[in-house]
Design a protein around this motif. Structure first.
Motif, PDB file in Angstrom:
ATOM      1  N   SER A 176       0.830  -1.210   0.000  1.00 17.74           N
ATOM      2  CA  SER A 176       0.000   0.000   0.000  1.00 17.74           C
ATOM      3  C   SER A 176       0.862   1.256   0.000  1.00 17.74           C
ATOM      4  O   SER A 176       0.480   2.277  -0.565  1.00 17.74           O
ATOM      5  N   ILE A 177       2.030   1.185   0.638  1.00 18.85           N
ATOM      6  CA  ILE A 177       2.968   2.315   0.600  1.00 18.85           C
ATOM      7  C   ILE A 177       3.518   2.479  -0.812  1.00 18.85           C
ATOM      8  O   ILE A 177       3.596   3.588  -1.352  1.00 18.85           O
ATOM      9  N   ILE A 178       3.858   1.366  -1.443  1.00 17.29           N
ATOM     10  CA  ILE A 178       4.434   1.399  -2.781  1.00 17.29           C
ATOM     11  C   ILE A 178       3.415   1.896  -3.809  1.00 17.29           C
ATOM     12  O   ILE A 178       3.722   2.726  -4.671  1.00 17.29           O
ATOM     13  N   ASN A 179       2.170   1.404  -3.690  1.00 16.60           N
ATOM     14  CA  ASN A 179       1.139   1.707  -4.703  1.00 16.60           C
ATOM     15  C   ASN A 179       0.180   2.810  -4.294  1.00 16.60           C
ATOM     16  O   ASN A 179      -0.758   3.125  -5.030  1.00 16.60           O
ATOM     17  N   ASN A 180       0.367   3.366  -3.104  1.00 18.35           N
ATOM     18  CA  ASN A 180      -0.491   4.444  -2.600  1.00 18.35           C
ATOM     19  C   ASN A 180      -1.964   4.017  -2.605  1.00 18.35           C
ATOM     20  O   ASN A 180      -2.833   4.677  -3.175  1.00 18.35           O
ATOM     21  N   ARG A 181      -2.224   2.892  -1.949  1.00 19.22           N
ATOM     22  CA  ARG A 181      -3.591   2.387  -1.813  1.00 19.22           C
ATOM     23  C   ARG A 181      -3.851   2.091  -0.337  1.00 19.22           C
ATOM     24  O   ARG A 181      -2.942   2.156   0.493  1.00 19.22           O
TER      25      ARG A 181
END
Length: 368
Positions: free
Chosen positions: A312-317
């Motif tokens: 979620s940090i990597i993909n901003n989700r």
């Protein structure tokens, strides 16, 4: 953002081994760069076992600029303190259950994370396993029609016959609801959504416990927390749930969790596991039918919540084992006890958005 999220592990006791095994060898989007434990030898041993480059003392750990996400595997009494230290150090944090020992502590963590624009998450992550994901899919697709009711039972006789140091389970912050309740409640709310109000009844059935396990065989424990805890849960959807969590019974044939719908029933696997079986029955069927599980992560997948947070940090989700759901579970647990003490039905002050299902067809070790 791409690459791997760099992790620091706090608390290197027994549960850390399976976390570190999976986070090192299975999940591809994370890298453990440091360990820390108040007993330094434990941290050193885990670092050596998993080729982690750094072993920190308490203050240095939270100052390490390389650590992006802290995995908090300490004992429950320390969860809030470690979460707050990590957030104040500018790091995301994922904690073992429970999210806190009271609602005030949980609120502190949620509010600090929000103020610093950091993520907070919490176990149990078993609802991300293939078994419970399949149950969620079955409910969402209407296999059992409109959910009407649910039951959740953890029936046992406590830890004093097998645990090497069982005293905590009968002290403040322990008890069956705070020990096992997070598994059952997280499973229920991940499938059925948030709870609106609760009514609870609790008691201490036996004022003392005799330890029969080693090395404390013969020691008598004073029981300070309720060991028979039952609650009626009214979900926002209208579903009525019944939960019993107890250390006071010798045996039971009750199922772990069942969901009852307008067109059928669903038997949910043990929520302390990641796999099955998943059983289903509709009118006209003579026997329960086992449903093939379509999702991966059916074996011990501790760390999947951490990996999902990293993604979620990597993909901003939004990550799935998120703090708002963990706080809602804490709110339910506290409110069941408070309802008994106040002799009132209590309305909860928390809610959350149900986390998304995993997509089908994932490659093991790689999350969407």
């Amino acid at each position: 953002m791409s690459g791997k999220i760099k992790i620091g592990i706090v608390g290197c006791g027994v549960i850390s081994e399976i976390y570190m095994q999976n986070l090192t060898h299975r999940f591809k989007n994370v890298e453990i760069v440091a360990t820390m434990d108040l007993i330094r030898e434990r941290a050193e041993n885990r670092a050596k076992q998993f080729n982690v480059p750094k072993v920190h003392d308490l203050e240095d750990f939270y100052k390490d600029p390389e650590i992006e996400l802290v995995v908090n595997l300490t004992t429950p009494q320390s969860h809030t303190d470690v979460d707050l230290r990590a957030l104040n150090g500018g790091k995301h944090v994922y904690s073992e259950k429970p999210f806190g020992l009271n609602k005030a502590d949980g609120q502190k963590v949620i509010e600090l994370a929000k103020s610093k624009n950091l993520l907070v998450g919490c176990a149990p992550e078993t609802f991300l396993g293939g078994g419970l994901q399949m149950c969620r899919k079955i409910i969402d697709e209407g296999w059992i029609g409109l959910p009407v009711a649910a039951t959740a039972f953890m029936m046992g006789h406590g830890h004093e016959s097998w645990h090497p140091d069982p005293g905590f389970y009968y002290d403040f912050g322990g008890g069956p609801m705070f020990d096992m309740g997070p598994y059952y409640l997280t499973a229920l709310v991940s499938m059925l959504g948030p709870v609106k109000k609760v009514a609870g009844a609790t008691k201490i059935s036996f004022p003392t416990r005799l330890i029969t396990s080693q090395p404390l065989n013969g020691t008598v424990i004073d029981v300070k927390v309720p060991t028979y805890v039952t609650g009626t849960l009214t979900f926002e959807s209208g579903v009525i749930g019944t939960i019993i969590q107890t250390f006071d019974v010798w045996d039971s044939t009750l199922p772990c969790i069942e969901i009852y719908g307008s067109e059928g029933s669903l038997r949910v696997p043990d929520p302390n596991t990641f796999g099955g079986p998943v059983l289903y029955k509709k009118p006209g069927m003579e026997k329960w039918q086992e449903v093939p599980i379509e999702f991966i992560y059916q074996e011990n997948s501790r760390g999947i919540g951490v990996s999902d947070m990293a993604q979620s940090i990597i993909n901003n989700r939004t990550h799935r084992a998120h703090g708002n759901m963990a706080y809602h579970v804490l709110d339910i647990m506290c409110s069941v006890h408070d309802s008994n003490d106040s002799d009132k039905i209590l309305t909860l002050d928390s809610t959350f958005e149900r986390p998304a299902l995993f997509p089908l067809g994932l490659t093991d070790g790689i999350l969407d």
